[in-house]
Scaffold this motif. Structure first.
Motif, PDB file in Angstrom:
ATOM      1  N   UNK A 224       0.844  -1.209   0.000  1.00  0.00           N
ATOM      2  CA  UNK A 224       0.000   0.000   0.000  1.00  0.00           C
ATOM      3  C   UNK A 224       0.876   1.255   0.000  1.00  0.00           C
ATOM      4  N   UNK A 225       2.019   1.190   0.658  1.00  0.00           N
ATOM      5  CA  UNK A 225       2.888   2.355   0.782  1.00  0.00           C
ATOM      6  C   UNK A 225       3.653   2.643  -0.507  1.00  0.00           C
ATOM      7  N   UNK A 226       3.903   1.620  -1.311  1.00  0.00           N
ATOM      8  CA  UNK A 226       4.649   1.798  -2.565  1.00  0.00           C
ATOM      9  C   UNK A 226       3.655   2.164  -3.663  1.00  0.00           C
ATOM     10  N   UNK A 227       3.612   3.413  -4.029  1.00  0.00           N
ATOM     11  CA  UNK A 227       2.517   3.907  -4.875  1.00  0.00           C
ATOM     12  C   UNK A 227       2.952   4.499  -6.206  1.00  0.00           C
ATOM     13  N   UNK A 228       2.161   4.224  -7.204  1.00  0.00           N
ATOM     14  CA  UNK A 228       2.180   4.928  -8.485  1.00  0.00           C
ATOM     15  C   UNK A 228       0.735   4.948  -8.943  1.00  0.00           C
ATOM     16  N   UNK A 229       0.355   5.843  -9.866  1.00  0.00           N
ATOM     17  CA  UNK A 229      -1.041   5.886 -10.306  1.00  0.00           C
ATOM     18  C   UNK A 229      -1.504   4.522 -10.812  1.00  0.00           C
ATOM     19  N   UNK A 230      -2.708   4.124 -10.431  1.00  0.00           N
ATOM     20  CA  UNK A 230      -3.247   2.806 -10.791  1.00  0.00           C
ATOM     21  C   UNK A 230      -3.715   2.810 -12.247  1.00  0.00           C
ATOM     22  N   UNK A 231      -3.196   1.876 -13.029  1.00  0.00           N
ATOM     23  CA  UNK A 231      -3.499   1.826 -14.457  1.00  0.00           C
ATOM     24  C   UNK A 231      -4.978   1.539 -14.741  1.00  0.00           C
ATOM     25  N   UNK A 232      -5.693   0.957 -13.784  1.00  0.00           N
ATOM     26  CA  UNK A 232      -7.124   0.695 -13.991  1.00  0.00           C
ATOM     27  C   UNK A 232      -7.870   1.966 -14.397  1.00  0.00           C
ATOM     28  N   UNK A 233      -7.438   3.115 -13.864  1.00  0.00           N
ATOM     29  CA  UNK A 233      -8.111   4.382 -14.175  1.00  0.00           C
ATOM     30  C   UNK A 233      -7.932   4.800 -15.636  1.00  0.00           C
ATOM     31  N   UNK A 234      -6.946   4.224 -16.298  1.00  0.00           N
ATOM     32  CA  UNK A 234      -6.694   4.508 -17.711  1.00  0.00           C
ATOM     33  C   UNK A 234      -7.117   3.332 -18.602  1.00  0.00           C
ATOM     34  N   UNK A 235      -7.651   2.279 -17.993  1.00  0.00           N
ATOM     35  CA  UNK A 235      -7.886   1.065 -18.783  1.00  0.00           C
ATOM     36  C   UNK A 235      -9.323   0.551 -18.735  1.00  0.00           C
ATOM     37  N   UNK A 236      -9.929   0.431 -17.551  1.00  0.00           N
ATOM     38  CA  UNK A 236     -11.137  -0.378 -17.432  1.00  0.00           C
ATOM     39  C   UNK A 236     -12.325   0.336 -16.785  1.00  0.00           C
ATOM     40  N   UNK A 237     -13.493  -0.234 -17.071  1.00  0.00           N
ATOM     41  CA  UNK A 237     -14.717   0.062 -16.328  1.00  0.00           C
ATOM     42  C   UNK A 237     -15.414  -1.266 -16.057  1.00  0.00           C
ATOM     43  N   UNK A 238     -16.191  -1.298 -14.984  1.00  0.00           N
ATOM     44  CA  UNK A 238     -16.961  -2.488 -14.603  1.00  0.00           C
ATOM     45  C   UNK A 238     -18.423  -2.085 -14.479  1.00  0.00           C
ATOM     46  N   UNK A 239     -19.318  -2.860 -15.111  1.00  0.00           N
ATOM     47  CA  UNK A 239     -20.760  -2.585 -15.058  1.00  0.00           C
ATOM     48  C   UNK A 239     -21.407  -3.496 -14.027  1.00  0.00           C
ATOM     49  N   UNK A 240     -22.023  -2.909 -13.014  1.00  0.00           N
ATOM     50  CA  UNK A 240     -22.720  -3.699 -11.993  1.00  0.00           C
ATOM     51  C   UNK A 240     -24.113  -4.069 -12.490  1.00  0.00           C
ATOM     52  N   UNK A 241     -24.743  -5.024 -11.814  1.00  0.00           N
ATOM     53  CA  UNK A 241     -26.017  -5.580 -12.293  1.00  0.00           C
ATOM     54  C   UNK A 241     -27.108  -4.525 -12.451  1.00  0.00           C
ATOM     55  N   UNK A 242     -27.055  -3.451 -11.646  1.00  0.00           N
ATOM     56  CA  UNK A 242     -28.094  -2.415 -11.688  1.00  0.00           C
ATOM     57  C   UNK A 242     -27.727  -1.233 -12.583  1.00  0.00           C
TER      58      UNK A 242
END
Length: 338
Positions: A224-242
């Motif tokens: 948790x302490x070793x940080x760089x911007x998370x690539x998920x924010x530039x790559x993916x989205x997830x659609x929930x059931x609702x």
């Protein structure tokens, strides 16, 4: 060739030209098991995606969804959805490839046939033990013999009808099953399974209920302490059931909502004010948003072109020479049968 998403990440862009990768469409967040390495199921409303709503999502997001390969599970067991084969067929007819991960407890012969007949492209069987004792200790509510029989029957049906569905058996590496992994791999190499995945344990942004049972909490805290911007924010989205949309596959409790498909489409969400602000904050070293503030499972990629290319060459070497595939989510895939 370096993907556009990677270039935009390395350049620190907050408004993206690339399309989002839709990692998951959650067909339901109900589950029939109570596994200790999972998160609590009562943190958000539970339900099933409605086919008419899914048709609306497809129609309004055709440009983004067409050609993608999407997981039809998230925080739940997809086989609980009574219309799962129809959902698979609907997506197939609209040029969308389908994948799902299942605990295989409900995988009857009839269900196996219907899934493959509908056009399912890829299926993962999540089996976290090689013996009845260890498996049933981890997969609470499942029966070892039933699950193994269901998977073997699926493979027989696939072979009988020559269905093209790719199959993968998965074991998550934990303290409790570490001594069984070698035998697990050997056993499934004797079958017609296409891939065997020995997956690293994932804390799901420290939301897993019994983390200390599976991983050293101190090691997770160091991550948790070793940080760089998370690539998920530039790559993916997830659609929930609702129809609510979140950023990444680690957020099983749906805490970091960035949009709602009842109100906007995927491209609008991808570059809305919320997404721009999240990217900007992480680029500035601010990881205080929940659940990112406590997440050791962020997606890392090198912050330079040279570093990224070097990593991809290494992965290609492993794939070509040793028939192994490494992925960022702690996935280590062994190629078994073509």
């Amino acid at each position: 060739m370096i993907p556009l998403k990677v270039k935009e990440y390395i350049k620190g862009k907050t408004i993206l030209s690339s399309f989002p990768k839709i990692m998951n469409i959650e067909v339901t967040n109900f589950c029939n098991l109570n596994c200790p390495m999972c998160v609590n199921k009562d943190t958000r409303p539970q339900g099933f995606i409605e086919i008419e709503f899914l048709k609306k999502i497809i129609k309004e997001n055709e440009k983004v969804l067409k050609g993608q390969s999407i997981w039809l599970h998230f925080n739940g067991e997809p086989l609980l959805h009574p219309q799962l084969p129809q959902i698979i067929n609907l997506l197939k007819l609209n040029g969308i490839k389908t994948r799902l991960s299942t605990n295989a407890t409900l995988l009857t012969e009839e269900m196996s046939f219907q899934l493959m007949k509908a056009g399912l492209d890829y299926i993962v069987f999540s089996v976290d033990g090689n013996t009845k004792e260890i498996y049933e200790r981890i997969r609470k509510g499942a029966k070892f013999e039933v699950v193994e029989r269901n998977i073997l029957n699926f493979l027989k049906i696939k072979k009988k009808y020559n269905f093209p569905t790719k199959t993968q058996i998965q074991i998550i590496r934990m303290k409790e099953n570490e001594n069984e992994i070698k035998d697990f791999v050997k056993k499934w190499q004797k079958t017609d399974i296409n891939f065997i995945n020995v997956k690293s344990f994932c804390s799901r942004a420290m939301r897993t209920r019994e983390i200390a049972r599976f991983e050293d909490p101190q090691k997770l805290e160091e991550k948790i302490l070793k940080r760089s911007p998370c690539f998920y924010l530039w790559e993916t989205l997830v659609i929930l059931w609702n129809g609510e949309v979140i950023v990444c596959c680690q957020d099983l409790t749906g805490e970091l909502k960035v949009g709602d498909l009842k109100k906007e489409n995927l491209l609008e969400i991808w570059n809305n004010k919320t997404m721009q602000e999240l990217r900007k904050r992480q680029l500035q070293g601010d990881f205080s948003m929940i659940p990112c503030n406590r997440c050791p499972d962020r997606k890392f990629i090198p912050k330079s072109y040279l570093g990224y290319v070097g990593r991809e060459i290494y992965r290609t070497f492993l794939k070509k020479i040793f028939k192994r595939e490494l992925k960022d989510e702690g996935i280590h895939i062994i190629f078994n049968k073509p």
